[in-house]
Design an enzyme around this catalytic site. Structure first.
Site, short mmCIF file in Angstrom:
data_model
loop_
_atom_site.label_atom_id
_atom_site.label_comp_id
_atom_site.label_asym_id
_atom_site.label_seq_id
_atom_site.Cartn_x
_atom_site.Cartn_y
_atom_site.Cartn_z
N CYS A 89 -0.49 -4.69 -10.01
CA CYS A 89 0.82 -4.14 -10.72
C CYS A 89 0.88 -4.72 -12.10
O CYS A 89 1.23 -4.21 -13.18
CB CYS A 89 1.90 -3.74 -9.82
SG CYS A 89 1.62 -2.83 -8.53
N ARG A 95 -0.85 4.19 -6.16
CA ARG A 95 -1.16 4.17 -7.61
C ARG A 95 -1.23 5.59 -8.11
O ARG A 95 -2.49 5.86 -8.28
CB ARG A 95 -2.25 3.20 -8.20
CG ARG A 95 -1.87 1.72 -8.19
CD ARG A 95 -3.06 0.98 -8.45
NE ARG A 95 -2.85 -0.20 -7.90
CZ ARG A 95 -1.78 -1.06 -7.84
NH1 ARG A 95 -1.22 -0.80 -8.96
NH2 ARG A 95 -1.65 -2.10 -7.27
C1 BEZ Z 1 -0.59 -5.40 -6.11
O1 BEZ Z 1 -1.28 -6.54 -6.23
O2 BEZ Z 1 -0.29 -4.81 -7.20
C2 BEZ Z 1 -0.82 -4.77 -4.74
C3 BEZ Z 1 -1.74 -5.20 -3.89
C4 BEZ Z 1 -1.78 -4.82 -2.47
C5 BEZ Z 1 -0.49 -4.00 -2.03
C6 BEZ Z 1 0.28 -3.62 -3.03
C7 BEZ Z 1 0.19 -4.07 -4.31
#
Ligand code: BEZ
Length: 214
Positions: A53, A130
């Site tokens: 993110c 996402r």
């Molecule tokens: C992230 O890195 O944004 C992420 C990775 C796994 C689960 C939730 C967020």
């Protein structure tokens, strides 16, 4: 008689009016309908302070001028609280030297996420996937793209899809695989059966191209 299917939430689809909402954001209280008259890219993320993110937010912020040039505003959303959003914006500024110039909506009650179908009924936690919604100036969802939490979006692809939607609206054409501004576009499918059966009909009547007028 009611069955399991009846209980499933109905997510808005391409062509539907985006569900309106009012919520607190990092830039004050906003309504989705405040953006009518402009394109809006509404994108959810699973959680603040996570690696994928963060990479997306830095990339969206760096590309903000390119979205503005296409008349498109950006709006992010997650289930995290406004205070978590603000702390993350500050950490990104301090760590990357990047200002997040678009609002981030808080949705701790999941009301917005569920209305859009960002959080599946079978999800074991509240983290939204996402999801990205391309919302046109009339407030209609024109495209959606979803990725799992573990795979980051391509901001170039978001810009490409936005430009393609604007192209088809402006010129009554359709866009081929991988279309980019300045490259050949396609004419919509032919529906005149008589013209297709004519002796001199174009053998490639089903794939008619023309240059992009720009
Ligand atoms: C992230 O890195 O944004 C992420 C990775 C796994 C689960 C939730 C967020």
């Amino acid at each position: 008689m009611a069955n399991e299917q009846d209980a499933l939430p109905v997510s808005p689809q391409i062509g539907d009016l985006a569900p309106d909402f009012q919520a607190r954001t990092t830039m004050g209280v906003m309504r989705l309908s405040d953006f009518r008259g402009q394109w809006l890219l509404l994108f959810s993320h699973p959680a603040d302070f996570t690696p994928v993110c963060t990479s997306e937010f830095v990339a969206f912020a760096r590309a903000a001028d390119r979205f503005t040039a296409l008349g498109c505003r950006l709006m992010a959303i997650s289930v995290d609280s406004l205070y978590a959003h603000l702390a993350w914006v500050r950490a990104i500024r301090d760590g990357f030297g990047v200002s997040i110039g678009f609002p981030i909506v808080e949705d701790p009650s999941l009301v917005i996420g569920r209305a859009f179908g960002m959080i599946s009924a079978s999800s074991v936690d509240a983290a939204a996937m996402r999801a990205t919604y391309f919302i046109d100036p009339a407030g209609v969802i024109r495209a959606t793209i979803s990725y799992p939490a573990t795979v980051g979006r391509s901001i170039e692809e978001m810009l490409r899809v936005l430009a393609a939607l604007q192209k088809v609206d402006a010129e009554q054409v359709v866009t081929p695989e991988g279309w980019r501004p300045g490259t050949e576009v396609l004419l919509p499918p032919e529906t005149d059966g008589g013209a297709l059966l004519a002796q001199d009909a174009d053998p490639l009547w089903f794939h008619r191209t023309r240059p992009d007028k720009g």
